[in-house]
Structures are given as structure tokens and as C-alpha cells.
Design a protein around this motif. Structure first.
Motif, PDB file in Angstrom:
ATOM      1  N   LYS A 137     118.775 -45.704 -58.916  1.00 56.12           N
ATOM      2  CA  LYS A 137     118.571 -46.599 -57.690  1.00 56.12           C
ATOM      3  C   LYS A 137     117.767 -45.781 -56.725  1.00 56.12           C
ATOM      4  O   LYS A 137     117.549 -44.493 -56.711  1.00 56.12           O
ATOM      5  CB  LYS A 137     119.930 -46.615 -56.870  1.00 56.12           C
ATOM      6  CG  LYS A 137     120.662 -45.422 -56.569  1.00 56.12           C
ATOM      7  CD  LYS A 137     122.252 -45.395 -56.051  1.00 56.12           C
ATOM      8  CE  LYS A 137     122.860 -44.302 -55.768  1.00 56.12           C
ATOM      9  NZ  LYS A 137     124.050 -44.481 -54.920  1.00 56.12           N
ATOM     10  N   GLU A 140     119.092 -44.154 -50.367  1.00 59.71           N
ATOM     11  CA  GLU A 140     120.037 -44.720 -49.492  1.00 59.71           C
ATOM     12  C   GLU A 140     119.257 -45.404 -48.375  1.00 59.71           C
ATOM     13  O   GLU A 140     118.551 -44.583 -47.505  1.00 59.71           O
ATOM     14  CB  GLU A 140     121.169 -44.036 -49.196  1.00 59.71           C
ATOM     15  CG  GLU A 140     122.239 -43.963 -50.355  1.00 59.71           C
ATOM     16  CD  GLU A 140     123.461 -43.230 -50.003  1.00 59.71           C
ATOM     17  OE1 GLU A 140     123.346 -42.773 -48.912  1.00 59.71           O
ATOM     18  OE2 GLU A 140     124.294 -42.932 -50.719  1.00 59.71           O
ATOM     19  N   ALA A 141     119.528 -46.804 -47.951  1.00 60.48           N
ATOM     20  CA  ALA A 141     118.798 -47.162 -47.103  1.00 60.48           C
ATOM     21  C   ALA A 141     119.627 -47.844 -45.920  1.00 60.48           C
ATOM     22  O   ALA A 141     119.535 -48.054 -44.748  1.00 60.48           O
ATOM     23  CB  ALA A 141     118.102 -48.621 -47.459  1.00 60.48           C
ATOM     24  N   ILE A 171     118.265 -49.825 -51.512  1.00 59.17           N
ATOM     25  CA  ILE A 171     117.435 -51.223 -51.913  1.00 59.17           C
ATOM     26  C   ILE A 171     118.127 -52.007 -52.967  1.00 59.17           C
ATOM     27  O   ILE A 171     117.794 -51.412 -54.032  1.00 59.17           O
ATOM     28  CB  ILE A 171     115.985 -51.013 -51.324  1.00 59.17           C
ATOM     29  CG1 ILE A 171     115.727 -50.619 -50.048  1.00 59.17           C
ATOM     30  CG2 ILE A 171     115.371 -52.512 -51.621  1.00 59.17           C
ATOM     31  CD1 ILE A 171     114.265 -50.243 -49.788  1.00 59.17           C
ATOM     32  N   ASP A 172     118.462 -53.298 -52.664  1.00 63.82           N
ATOM     33  CA  ASP A 172     118.659 -53.956 -53.881  1.00 63.82           C
ATOM     34  C   ASP A 172     120.220 -53.928 -54.311  1.00 63.82           C
ATOM     35  O   ASP A 172     120.649 -54.541 -55.119  1.00 63.82           O
ATOM     36  CB  ASP A 172     117.889 -54.117 -55.222  1.00 63.82           C
ATOM     37  CG  ASP A 172     116.676 -54.558 -54.979  1.00 63.82           C
ATOM     38  OD1 ASP A 172     116.306 -55.484 -54.212  1.00 63.82           O
ATOM     39  OD2 ASP A 172     115.479 -54.016 -55.481  1.00 63.82           O
ATOM     40  N   ARG A 189     123.083 -58.313 -49.833  1.00 66.09           N
ATOM     41  CA  ARG A 189     122.023 -57.131 -50.669  1.00 66.09           C
ATOM     42  C   ARG A 189     121.260 -56.567 -49.554  1.00 66.09           C
ATOM     43  O   ARG A 189     120.782 -57.058 -48.591  1.00 66.09           O
ATOM     44  CB  ARG A 189     121.250 -57.956 -51.459  1.00 66.09           C
ATOM     45  CG  ARG A 189     120.086 -57.400 -52.290  1.00 66.09           C
ATOM     46  CD  ARG A 189     119.361 -58.204 -53.352  1.00 66.09           C
ATOM     47  NE  ARG A 189     120.190 -58.619 -54.366  1.00 66.09           N
ATOM     48  CZ  ARG A 189     120.548 -59.916 -54.649  1.00 66.09           C
ATOM     49  NH1 ARG A 189     120.485 -60.528 -53.692  1.00 66.09           N
ATOM     50  NH2 ARG A 189     121.405 -59.948 -55.548  1.00 66.09           N
ATOM     51  N   VAL A 190     120.990 -55.089 -49.878  1.00 65.35           N
ATOM     52  CA  VAL A 190     120.543 -54.242 -49.057  1.00 65.35           C
ATOM     53  C   VAL A 190     118.654 -54.649 -49.345  1.00 65.35           C
ATOM     54  O   VAL A 190     118.417 -54.759 -50.488  1.00 65.35           O
ATOM     55  CB  VAL A 190     120.465 -53.065 -49.142  1.00 65.35           C
ATOM     56  CG1 VAL A 190     119.702 -51.978 -48.234  1.00 65.35           C
ATOM     57  CG2 VAL A 190     122.064 -52.570 -49.005  1.00 65.35           C
ATOM     58  N   THR A 191     118.098 -54.933 -48.387  1.00 66.62           N
ATOM     59  CA  THR A 191     116.675 -55.359 -48.229  1.00 66.62           C
ATOM     60  C   THR A 191     115.846 -54.441 -47.846  1.00 66.62           C
ATOM     61  O   THR A 191     114.511 -54.554 -47.862  1.00 66.62           O
ATOM     62  CB  THR A 191     116.346 -56.868 -47.563  1.00 66.62           C
ATOM     63  OG1 THR A 191     116.936 -56.637 -46.249  1.00 66.62           O
ATOM     64  CG2 THR A 191     117.110 -57.866 -48.478  1.00 66.62           C
ATOM     65  N   GLY A 192     116.324 -53.483 -46.852  1.00 67.03           N
ATOM     66  CA  GLY A 192     115.471 -52.537 -46.354  1.00 67.03           C
ATOM     67  C   GLY A 192     116.316 -51.525 -45.559  1.00 67.03           C
ATOM     68  O   GLY A 192     117.653 -51.823 -45.646  1.00 67.03           O
ATOM     69  N   THR A 193     115.735 -50.488 -44.942  1.00 69.03           N
ATOM     70  CA  THR A 193     116.562 -49.726 -43.960  1.00 69.03           C
ATOM     71  C   THR A 193     117.249 -50.540 -42.826  1.00 69.03           C
ATOM     72  O   THR A 193     116.500 -51.018 -41.772  1.00 69.03           O
ATOM     73  CB  THR A 193     115.593 -48.770 -43.160  1.00 69.03           C
ATOM     74  OG1 THR A 193     114.805 -47.948 -44.518  1.00 69.03           O
ATOM     75  CG2 THR A 193     116.399 -47.712 -42.501  1.00 69.03           C
ATOM     76  N   THR A 195     118.822 -53.246 -42.932  1.00 71.27           N
ATOM     77  CA  THR A 195     118.668 -54.880 -43.059  1.00 71.27           C
ATOM     78  C   THR A 195     119.515 -55.252 -44.432  1.00 71.27           C
ATOM     79  O   THR A 195     119.135 -54.472 -45.465  1.00 71.27           O
ATOM     80  CB  THR A 195     117.399 -55.381 -42.975  1.00 71.27           C
ATOM     81  OG1 THR A 195     116.636 -54.739 -44.079  1.00 71.27           O
ATOM     82  CG2 THR A 195     116.873 -55.078 -41.647  1.00 71.27           C
ATOM     83  N   VAL A 196     120.033 -56.374 -44.325  1.00 68.37           N
ATOM     84  CA  VAL A 196     120.959 -56.955 -45.611  1.00 68.37           C
ATOM     85  C   VAL A 196     120.612 -58.334 -45.535  1.00 68.37           C
ATOM     86  O   VAL A 196     120.250 -58.985 -44.315  1.00 68.37           O
ATOM     87  CB  VAL A 196     122.483 -56.370 -45.455  1.00 68.37           C
ATOM     88  CG1 VAL A 196     122.505 -54.844 -45.593  1.00 68.37           C
ATOM     89  CG2 VAL A 196     123.096 -57.133 -44.351  1.00 68.37           C
TER      90      VAL A 196
END
Length: 204
Positions: A137, A140-141, A171-172, A189-193, A195-196
């Protein structure tokens, strides 16, 4: 067998594998193909899994086809763990070596150490285990307790809301997030730092 081998050779070329060796083993058909005065028309009909390819052989002009199951082997130099690695461990080129393995059962096996950049183990790995994309993975974001932005897209409309992460996530990764306004917990789902995006139904 010749048709299946040609298909596998194209697969190797299309995926730009280097130093790869491919071979095929054709399983006996349930019923023999009928005699044919011309070369059979042979087509690949199912190629999702290299360990169970399906081909059809048909006489030109005939509707009846004979199905053949083919087991492919694809031996490629891949990355393996040189020692046991715990879960959530940063991984680098120093932790791996290259060995030739049959990747037909594991098409996401990693062949390039560049794919390890900023990656961690998703679970504990054994010494000698082939590194697969699904076993790693990214960094961690989102961290547990962090304020996050929930972004939901419905066609041209984007809806945002404030939330709190209830789990760490790269992410993901799919984690639980508490919607600040409603107090309800969603799966996202984690899409970025920070953001989900929602992926599941709302839970009370």
C-alpha cells in the motif's frame, strides 16, 4: 497447442516482460474434435486467467466447436522478500531480490523495484514470498481522528461534507468515516491527502 503458444507469446510481448519464458499445456478435450479437411479455425474464448485459458477449434464453415482448456506457465524474474517483513513496514529495494517464478497464478507480481517507491507492506510477508501489488500500500494519506473532506460526485454535481477518519488509510484504502454534520458513519475510499469518497451505504 501451437495457437495457444502463439497467444502466450503475444501476451508476453504486449506486457513487455523481459527474460520471460512461456509454455502451455493443453488438457484433453471432453470430446474429440471432428475430422477436418482444412486447417481448424482456432480462437481464444476466455483469457482472464493464465492458469485456465479456453480455446475453441472449429472446422471452417461448421458451427460446432470443440473446447480446449490450456494451462499456461509464465516464468519471469520477479521481486521476492529476502526476509520476513511485518505489516505496515516501509519497503525498499534493499528488502528484495529477484528470482524466476511462475507468475501465471499471480499476474500482479512485481518485476520492477521502482514500484516499491513510498510503499508499505499491507500484511506480514514471509521470506521468499513474491511481492504482489495487492500486498503493498502507499504511504498513509489519512490518519485516525483526522478531519477529512468527504467528496461525493453524482454526474456533474459534486457534494462535499466535513468528516472525521475513524481509521488510518492509504490512497485507495476503504475506511470508516464519521460525517460531522449527521453523526453517521460511512464507508469511504481514500482518494488523496485528507479526502475520501463514499463507497457504501450509510450506517447508524
Amino acid at each position: 497447442e501451437a495457437a495457444a503458444q502463439a497467444w502466450l507469446d503475444r501476451y508476453i510481448a504486449d506486457h513487455a516482460f523481459t527474460d520471460a519464458t512461456g509454455s502451455v499445456a493443453v488438457q484433453p478435450a471432453r470430446r474429440a474434435a471432428p475430422a477436418c479437411d482444412a486447417p481448424y479455425d482456432i480462437a481464444a474464448v476466455e483469457t482472464k486467467s493464465l492458469t485456465r485459458l479456453r480455446f475453441s477449434a472449429r472446422c471452417p464453415g461448421q458451427t460446432r466447436a470443440t473446447a480446449y482448456v490450456v494451462r499456461a506457465r509464465l516464468e519471469v524474474p520477479v521481486l521476492i522478500a529476502t526476509s520476513a517483513l511485518p505489516a505496515n513496514q516501509p519497503i525498499s529495494e534493499a528488502d528484495v531480490a529477484r528470482e524466476v517464478r511462475d507468475i501465471a497464478p499471480m499476474p500482479d507480481a512485481l518485476t520492477d523495484a521502482a514500484a516499491l517507491a513510498n510503499r508499505r507492506t499491507r500484511r506480514a510477508l514471509k521470506a521468499g514470498q513474491v511481492l504482489q501489488a495487492r500486498l503493498l500500500k502507499g504511504a498513509e494519506a489519512v490518519r485516525r481522528g483526522q478531519a477529512v473532506q468527504i467528496v461525493a460526485n453524482t454526474g456533474p454535481v459534486e457534494v462535499t461534507a466535513a468528516g472525521t477518519a475513524m481509521q488510518d488509510g492509504a490512497i485507495d484504502d476503504v475506511i470508516r468515516v464519521k460525517n460531522t454534520a449527521t453523526g453517521k458513519t460511512i464507508t469511504a475510499r481514500v482518494t488523496g491527502t485528507g479526502t475520501v469518497e463514499p463507497v457504501g451505504s450509510v450506517k447508524k
